[in-house]
Design an enzyme around this catalytic site. Structure first.
Site, short mmCIF file in Angstrom:
data_model
loop_
_atom_site.label_atom_id
_atom_site.label_comp_id
_atom_site.label_asym_id
_atom_site.label_seq_id
_atom_site.Cartn_x
_atom_site.Cartn_y
_atom_site.Cartn_z
N LYS A 86 41.46 -29.01 11.08
CA LYS A 86 41.00 -27.67 11.40
C LYS A 86 39.70 -27.76 12.20
CE LYS A 86 39.80 -23.38 8.89
NZ LYS A 86 39.75 -22.78 7.53
N SER A 158 42.72 -18.80 7.16
CA SER A 158 42.29 -19.10 8.51
C SER A 158 42.76 -20.48 9.00
CB SER A 158 40.76 -19.04 8.58
OG SER A 158 40.17 -20.08 7.81
N SER A 182 42.19 -19.66 2.61
CA SER A 182 42.43 -20.15 3.96
C SER A 182 43.31 -21.37 4.07
CB SER A 182 41.09 -20.42 4.66
OG SER A 182 40.42 -19.22 4.95
#
Length: 362
Positions: A86, A158, A182
């Site tokens: 990420k 996310s 997330s």
């Protein structure tokens, strides 16, 4: 496991399968890395799940892994395995954008601890993957991340890019972060597995550009099997002197616990919180899972939170921390964030958002 005729069939193999092929020299890390890089280039634009390809670094790490393995210096099951991270996790020499227009050209000199741990294990970083701006939602400065099962739907946020890439076979596994769902949300939306570890279990150094996340977030694995999650978590867990909040006790053997069962565990669940509060199907599935745990020997209890607003508990704590940490950034760059997941609180479109905006901006 034997080498397939078409190397691209390895795109959906597990860590264990790929590790066997690498260890027995049926496949090289360079072959796997090249295959995943090609898939990232081919499918990444459609899924809008890639911020930066780390191609030069990946090829260098893959060649190093192959050289070490040929010399008999095998580091373990992640040696030579391509993974994605990420884009909240910092990697020197590459952008760490946090998915935000305001930071799209940001390059940090520090190496996130989890990235360093994976490099020490011989893993190969192939891409920095998308996240919603400042780790909220699924919309980043370059687009809106797509779900590989249906590109008209979201993979969740996310850590949406990390989940989409794993589900689509663009990397073997990935590392996300989770503060308010997330990892867990995109894992469930994308049909893969994700873990938010115990607070402090995984060091947070170099992985949290937005200070608010430090109160809640943890790095964790996103994988296609539970066993792969255990392997990945084993590598990234453990104390770190640069993170005062990291647990000082060694991590347990996660793989050894996979077959231990749930007898004696206590499990609480709620049918009136989070997504369960707005979707009866989610309630039914959650209850079915809870009852199954009970049949397997766990003590199961419905916590019956009975919140007036299912998301109040989350917002009251999380939004306060978020605003105190980067409210100034939102205030100074309203136009850059107006279409992102922060919109509801930035423009006071939710009751809690309005309250937070007034109290903090005043």
């Amino acid at each position: 496991t034997k080498r397939p005729q078409n190397i691209e069939e390895c795109a959906f193999y597990t860590i264990g399968q790929l590790a066997h092929l690498i260890r027995t020299k049926q496949v090289t890390s360079l072959e796997l890395t090249t295959m995943y890089l090609e898939r990232l280039k081919r499918h990444g634009p459609t899924l809008e799940c890639v911020v930066t390809l780390t191609e030069e670094l990946a090829l260098e790490q893959a060649q190093r892994a192959d050289k070490e393995i040929r010399a008999g210096k095998y580091r373990g099951p992640l040696h030579g395995i391509p993974y994605g991270a990420k884009d909240l996790l910092s990697v020197p020499g590459y952008k760490t954008t946090w998915g935000a227009m305001t930071h799209k050209d940001q390059v940090l000199d520090e190496t996130a601890t989890v990235v360093q741990k994976l490099e020490n294990a011989g893993a190969v970083l192939v891409a920095k993957l998308t996240l919603g701006a400042l780790a909220w939602g699924d919309v980043w400065y370059g687009g809106k991340t797509r779900n590989p099962w249906n590109t008209e739907r979201t993979p969740g946020g996310s850590s949406g890019g990390a989940a989409a890439a794993v589900a689509a076979g663009l990397c073997t596994v990935s590392m996300g972060t989770d503060g308010g769902g997330s990892i867990r949300i995109p894992a469930s939306f994308s049909g893969v597995y994700g873990i938010k570890p115990t607070q402090g279990r995984v060091p947070r150094y170099g992985g949290y550009g937005r200070p608010a996340a430090n109160h809640f977030s943890q790095s964790g694995p996103i994988t296609r099997t539970v066993a792969d999650s255990a392997l990945l978590l084993q590598v990234v867990a453990g104390p770190d002197t640069r993170d005062v909040n990291s647990l000082r006790t060694p991590a347990p053997d996660f793989s050894a616990t996979l077959g231990a069962g749930v007898k004696g565990m206590k499990l609480a669940w709620s049918g009136d919180y989070g997504f369960a509060a707005v979707d009866p199907e989610v309630v039914a599935i959650t209850k079915k899972a809870a009852l199954l745990f009970g049949e397997m020997g766990a003590t199961v209890e419905d916590s019956k939170l009975k919140l007036e607003d299912p998301f109040d508990a989350f917002w009251d704590i999380f939004a306060t921390a978020a605003f105190t940490s980067y409210g100034h950034l939102l205030a100074e760059h309203r136009d850059d964030f107006s279409d992102y997941g922060l919109r509801s609180i930035l423009h006071g479109e939710s009751r809690t958002g309005a309250d937070m905006s007034r109290s903090i901006y005043e």
